[in-house]
Enzyme design. Structure first.
Site, PDB file in Angstrom:
ATOM      1  N   GLU A  84       0.743  -1.262  -0.020  1.00 13.99           N
ATOM      2  CA  GLU A  84      -0.142  -0.129  -0.104  1.00 13.99           C
ATOM      3  C   GLU A  84       0.846   1.434   0.050  1.00 13.99           C
ATOM      4  O   GLU A  84       0.582   2.114  -0.715  1.00 13.99           O
ATOM      5  CB  GLU A  84      -0.943  -0.045   1.237  1.00 13.99           C
ATOM      6  CG  GLU A  84      -2.226  -0.975   1.226  1.00 13.99           C
ATOM      7  CD  GLU A  84      -3.103  -0.653  -0.191  1.00 13.99           C
ATOM      8  OE1 GLU A  84      -3.207   0.576  -0.212  1.00 13.99           O
ATOM      9  OE2 GLU A  84      -3.321  -1.420  -0.857  1.00 13.99           O
ATOM     10  N   CYS A 131     -12.490   2.786 -14.950  1.00 10.79           N
ATOM     11  CA  CYS A 131     -12.992   4.092 -14.229  1.00 10.79           C
ATOM     12  C   CYS A 131     -11.616   5.169 -14.319  1.00 10.79           C
ATOM     13  O   CYS A 131     -11.301   5.417 -13.243  1.00 10.79           O
ATOM     14  CB  CYS A 131     -13.638   4.130 -13.231  1.00 10.79           C
ATOM     15  SG  CYS A 131     -14.456   5.861 -12.682  1.00 10.79           S
ATOM     16  N   CYS A 144     -16.470   3.147 -19.891  1.00  9.85           N
ATOM     17  CA  CYS A 144     -17.838   3.109 -19.307  1.00  9.85           C
ATOM     18  C   CYS A 144     -18.804   1.918 -19.552  1.00  9.85           C
ATOM     19  O   CYS A 144     -19.872   1.291 -18.762  1.00  9.85           O
ATOM     20  CB  CYS A 144     -18.495   4.096 -19.464  1.00  9.85           C
ATOM     21  SG  CYS A 144     -17.680   5.658 -18.724  1.00  9.85           S
ATOM     22  N   CYS A 174     -18.398  -1.203 -17.508  1.00  9.99           N
ATOM     23  CA  CYS A 174     -18.435  -0.809 -15.912  1.00  9.99           C
ATOM     24  C   CYS A 174     -19.685  -1.384 -15.137  1.00  9.99           C
ATOM     25  O   CYS A 174     -20.760  -1.492 -15.737  1.00  9.99           O
ATOM     26  CB  CYS A 174     -18.389   0.520 -15.659  1.00  9.99           C
ATOM     27  SG  CYS A 174     -18.492   0.939 -14.018  1.00  9.99           S
ATOM     28  N   CYS A 213     -24.580   5.025 -12.472  1.00 12.59           N
ATOM     29  CA  CYS A 213     -23.670   6.323 -12.453  1.00 12.59           C
ATOM     30  C   CYS A 213     -24.260   7.686 -12.669  1.00 12.59           C
ATOM     31  O   CYS A 213     -24.685   7.704 -13.934  1.00 12.59           O
ATOM     32  CB  CYS A 213     -22.534   5.928 -13.221  1.00 12.59           C
ATOM     33  SG  CYS A 213     -21.169   7.203 -13.303  1.00 12.59           S
TER      34      CYS A 213
END
Length: 355
Positions: A39, A194, A201, A204, A210
């Site tokens: 991370e 995204c 899109c 997605c 959205c």
């Protein structure tokens, strides 16, 4: 269902099961330590860049104690080229704290985790959700983009009021079950579909709900930081060479390239000859000025003027200081080097090899 109202966890998890990333190196043998290192490395850095660094890092520092016991130079050497070196210094400092204050046991409490250097709320939430299954929202760059578009969150997240809206949405969407999968899924969605430019899109799983897609306003989200012109700074880097040795010095722990090894620097307009007279104790030298190179930081641009100083002898005055070393081009030391320094050393070595 009204756009933006649907909880995104169910369709997102269904998509993740089929299309998400399940074979990243840190997903094998999941642990709090491995997840933490990944991370930190992934902050402002793409997965493809991080993978080889992570694998080398884990080979050299397989546990938090191994990292804590390592010399900071060794840690910075493993980070060389990855950028944002404060991450490496904080990683090392935090490992020492975990070893000394937590008996080597990685904290599982989010407040304790946030108390460690280099770990903010989102990073702590990601570590504990991915590696311990705890329910915590996260808000990294990919997640911000997904939430901003899906819920049409206006404004720049750097402001307190807008950041609060993002956190409220992140909290509301985080499910009670499969938290680790959801956390990975929403990061994957932002990284693979995204995306900042040319989002896919039509593929997605959240396209039906959205708001930005429904209102044809994808390009407006997330809100951008108000533009400012980056200031331009300049410096001279003095590359003092004796045969196949090059003079380096350790930079201060804070500031750019903190704790890394670099060439001595001199403000533009200051005399290289005067510097040599003081620092090199009158040793003979020949000056070669090279073309300037530009290095970009997040807040400013830096023009670097390399000045090669070919020395007739290696001044002994600079051989007994802990903040100075003579870097051997034939047997390079395992130290952390600032990115432009690595490039200039490589050029210098190539030149010396062809002389």
């Amino acid at each position: 269902m009204n756009a933006g109202c649907e909880n995104i966890a169910r369709p997102l998890l269904a998509w993740y099961d089929q299309h998400g990333r399940h074979d990243l190196p840190w997903q094998a043998g999941v642990s709090l330590y491995r997840t933490w290192v990944s991370e930190i490395m992934l902050q402002q850095t793409q997965v493809a860049t991080v993978i080889p660094y992570f694998e080398r890092f884990m080979t050299s520092f397989p546990s938090v104690d191994a990292l804590a016991d390592a010399a900071v130079d060794d840690v910075l050497h493993h980070w060389s080229g990855l950028g944002y070196y404060a991450r490496a210094r904080n990683l090392h400092k935090a490992a020492i704290m975990i070893r000394d204050q937590f008996a080597g046991n990685f904290p599982r409490d989010i407040d304790e985790l946030v108390s460690l250097p280099g770990i903010g709320r989102s990073t702590a939430g990601a570590i504990l959700s991915l590696a311990a299954g705890q329910r915590h929202p996260i808000l990294d760059g990919n997640v911000k983009r997904v939430l901003a578009r899906h819920f049409a969150i206006e404004g720049w997240v750097g402001t307190t009021a807008v950041a609060r809206k993002f956190w409220d949405h992140a909290e509301a969407q985080t499910p009670e079950r499969r938290v680790a999968d959801y956390t990975q899924a929403i990061m994957d969605l932002g990284a693979t579909l995204c995306t900042r430019s040319k989002p896919r899109c039509t593929d997605c799983p959240l396209r039906e709900s959205c708001v930005a897609l429904a209102t044809n306003s994808i390009g407006q989200f997330p809100g951008r930081k108000p533009k400012t012109t980056k200031p331009l700074r300049a410096t001279q880097m003095l590359i003092a060479c004796y045969q196949r040795e090059v003079l380096l010095h350790r930079r201060p722990a804070t500031g750019i390239w903190g704790g890394l090894w670099s060439f001595p620097e001199l403000d533009v307009g200051h005399s290289v000859e005067d510097w040599c007279a003081v620092q090199l104790a009158g040793a003979g030298f020949v000056v070669q000025r090279r073309s300037a190179v530009r290095h970009s930081f997040s807040h400013y641009e830096l023009d670097i003027q390399p000045v090669v100083l070919n020395l007739a002898a290696a001044p002994s005055i600079l051989r007994d200081r802990p903040d100075v070393l003579w870097y051997d081009l034939d047997v390079p030391q395992a130290i952390g080097l600032a990115a432009p320094v690595s490039k200039l050393l490589a050029i210098l070595q190539q030149e010396r090899d062809t002389d």
